[in-house]
Motif scaffolding. Structure first.
Motif, PDB file in Angstrom:
ATOM      1  N   GLY A   1      36.544  10.274  64.137  1.00 56.96           N
ATOM      2  CA  GLY A   1      36.430   9.860  63.371  1.00 56.96           C
ATOM      3  C   GLY A   1      36.697  10.577  62.032  1.00 56.96           C
ATOM      4  N   ALA A   2      36.592  11.687  62.312  1.00 59.03           N
ATOM      5  CA  ALA A   2      36.532  12.956  61.164  1.00 59.03           C
ATOM      6  C   ALA A   2      38.632  13.189  61.153  1.00 59.03           C
ATOM      7  CB  ALA A   2      36.179  14.289  60.861  1.00 59.03           C
ATOM      8  N   TYR A   3      38.994  12.877  62.153  1.00 64.88           N
ATOM      9  CA  TYR A   3      41.209  12.796  62.280  1.00 64.88           C
ATOM     10  C   TYR A   3      41.528  12.604  61.479  1.00 64.88           C
ATOM     11  CZ  TYR A   3      45.538  13.365  63.940  1.00 64.88           C
ATOM     12  OH  TYR A   3      46.852  13.168  64.102  1.00 64.88           O
ATOM     13  N   ILE A   4      42.764  13.430  60.349  1.00 61.41           N
ATOM     14  CA  ILE A   4      43.754  12.767  59.451  1.00 61.41           C
ATOM     15  C   ILE A   4      44.838  12.864  60.295  1.00 61.41           C
ATOM     16  CG2 ILE A   4      44.293  13.012  57.230  1.00 61.41           C
ATOM     17  CD1 ILE A   4      41.781  14.339  56.099  1.00 61.41           C
ATOM     18  N   ALA A   5      45.211  14.673  60.036  1.00 64.56           N
ATOM     19  CA  ALA A   5      46.643  14.577  60.568  1.00 64.56           C
ATOM     20  C   ALA A   5      46.929  15.346  61.289  1.00 64.56           C
ATOM     21  CB  ALA A   5      46.991  14.391  59.750  1.00 64.56           C
ATOM     22  N   HIS A   6      47.130  15.770  61.892  1.00 61.66           N
ATOM     23  CA  HIS A   6      48.505  17.599  62.231  1.00 61.66           C
ATOM     24  C   HIS A   6      49.799  17.536  62.218  1.00 61.66           C
ATOM     25  CE1 HIS A   6      48.461  15.049  66.431  1.00 61.66           C
ATOM     26  NE2 HIS A   6      49.831  15.947  66.647  1.00 61.66           N
ATOM     27  N   THR A   7      49.955  18.807  62.563  1.00 61.12           N
ATOM     28  CA  THR A   7      51.435  19.550  62.644  1.00 61.12           C
ATOM     29  C   THR A   7      51.844  20.414  63.826  1.00 61.12           C
ATOM     30  OG1 THR A   7      51.068  20.698  60.921  1.00 61.12           O
ATOM     31  CG2 THR A   7      52.069  18.496  60.215  1.00 61.12           C
ATOM     32  N   GLY A   8      52.649  20.527  64.349  1.00 63.96           N
ATOM     33  CA  GLY A   8      53.099  21.863  65.650  1.00 63.96           C
ATOM     34  C   GLY A   8      53.059  21.465  66.224  1.00 63.96           C
ATOM     35  N   GLN A   9      53.309  22.449  67.135  1.00 63.16           N
ATOM     36  CA  GLN A   9      53.405  21.880  68.774  1.00 63.16           C
ATOM     37  C   GLN A   9      51.756  21.458  69.509  1.00 63.16           C
ATOM     38  OE1 GLN A   9      56.498  20.994  70.163  1.00 63.16           O
ATOM     39  NE2 GLN A   9      57.127  21.346  67.968  1.00 63.16           N
ATOM     40  N   LEU A  10      52.031  20.534  69.503  1.00 59.74           N
ATOM     41  CA  LEU A  10      50.071  20.380  69.744  1.00 59.74           C
ATOM     42  C   LEU A  10      50.355  19.162  70.936  1.00 59.74           C
ATOM     43  CD1 LEU A  10      47.941  20.811  66.528  1.00 59.74           C
ATOM     44  CD2 LEU A  10      48.615  22.195  68.663  1.00 59.74           C
ATOM     45  N   LYS A  11      49.107  19.002  71.793  1.00 58.50           N
ATOM     46  CA  LYS A  11      49.574  18.220  73.078  1.00 58.50           C
ATOM     47  C   LYS A  11      47.672  17.408  72.421  1.00 58.50           C
ATOM     48  CE  LYS A  11      51.744  19.372  76.544  1.00 58.50           C
ATOM     49  NZ  LYS A  11      51.935  19.662  78.281  1.00 58.50           N
ATOM     50  N   ARG A  12      47.685  16.364  72.539  1.00 64.70           N
ATOM     51  CA  ARG A  12      46.255  15.589  72.161  1.00 64.70           C
ATOM     52  C   ARG A  12      45.676  14.944  73.343  1.00 64.70           C
ATOM     53  NH1 ARG A  12      45.670  11.612  66.052  1.00 64.70           N
ATOM     54  NH2 ARG A  12      46.818  10.341  67.378  1.00 64.70           N
ATOM     55  N   HIS A  13      44.245  15.472  73.787  1.00 66.06           N
ATOM     56  CA  HIS A  13      43.829  14.081  74.794  1.00 66.06           C
ATOM     57  C   HIS A  13      42.301  13.979  74.191  1.00 66.06           C
ATOM     58  CE1 HIS A  13      46.956  16.762  77.530  1.00 66.06           C
ATOM     59  NE2 HIS A  13      46.501  17.321  76.260  1.00 66.06           N
ATOM     60  N   LEU A  14      42.170  12.696  74.916  1.00 64.41           N
ATOM     61  CA  LEU A  14      41.124  12.341  74.085  1.00 64.41           C
ATOM     62  C   LEU A  14      40.197  12.123  75.294  1.00 64.41           C
ATOM     63  CD1 LEU A  14      39.990  10.102  71.934  1.00 64.41           C
ATOM     64  CD2 LEU A  14      40.200   8.462  73.755  1.00 64.41           C
ATOM     65  N   GLN A  15      38.749  13.239  75.428  1.00 59.28           N
ATOM     66  CA  GLN A  15      37.946  13.618  76.262  1.00 59.28           C
ATOM     67  C   GLN A  15      36.472  11.960  75.595  1.00 59.28           C
ATOM     68  OE1 GLN A  15      36.775  17.892  76.537  1.00 59.28           O
ATOM     69  NE2 GLN A  15      38.659  18.191  76.803  1.00 59.28           N
TER      70      GLN A  15
END
Length: 212
Positions: A157-171
């Protein structure tokens, strides 16, 4: 190229000299000079963008502003954060995207069922190229660095954005409120791994699992 600057923390001033920007529809609060406004559809360009918008609802009404002078933008008195892109790709929640340089390319990217669990849809908005973008946040945003040695966990709920070489996982199964005994329903958190920056606001959206 349009020049982005802040007037305080909640108003974006864009100086135009015959160039153009794209902004959230209804976000213009004032302008001086000669401006032309054209309503567009955001959330992606081309056939793929049209299809994903219909499937997922990842859509926002945007307008193109072109002319000579200064245009001022704001959105519900939220804080504004400037991001300068040098060819990289910005992943951002559509509701937090206020304004972009017209030279930047917008699109959509698949986030999987995790996005649906967050209440943000299966796809997220992307902005790519050279230029500036303005993001909104409920309170002053914090920019957090992720490295291969230091992954980052974020409240969805606090996430806005991201840049770069990132992997995003939902836990699933745990979140920050769970530790305080305030959690309700299914709890989630986002885990970012790799190298990049994550933008977080000091407030939380209501997600599919409630306020997490």
């Amino acid at each position: 190229m349009a020049q982005f600057r802040l007037q305080g923390s909640k108003v974006l001033a864009v100086d135009l000299a015959g160039d153009a920007v794209r902004a959230k529809n209804g976000a213009m609060v004032a302008y001086d000079g000669q401006m032309a406004f054209k309503k567009m559809t955001g959330g992606g360009e081309g056939l793929r963008g049209m299809v994903t918008r219909r499937l997922t609802g990842e859509q926002m009404a945007v307008m193109e502003v072109k002319g000579q002078g200064t245009c001022y933008f704001a959105d519900r008195a939220t804080e504004i954060n400037l991001v300068r892109l040098q060819g990289e790709k910005l992943f951002v929640e559509a509701s937090n995207l206020l304004c972009t340089d017209a030279a930047l390319r917008t699109g959509t990217t698949f986030t999987g069922l995790g996005g649906a669990s967050q209440g943000t849809g299966l796809f997220t908005t992307t902005v790519e190229g050279h230029g500036q973008a303005a993001l909104t946040s409920d309170g002053p945003a914090v920019v957090l660095r992720v490295t291969p040695q230091d992954p980052l966990h974020v409240d969805p709920g606090a996430y806005i954005a991201h840049t770069g070489q990132l992997k995003r996982h939902l836990q699933s199964g745990v979140n920050f409120r769970t530790f305080l005994g305030e959690g309700s329903g299914e709890a989630f958190q986002l885990r970012f791994e790799g190298e990049g920056l994550v933008y977080v606001q000091p407030s939380e959206r209501t997600t599919a699992g409630g306020e997490v």
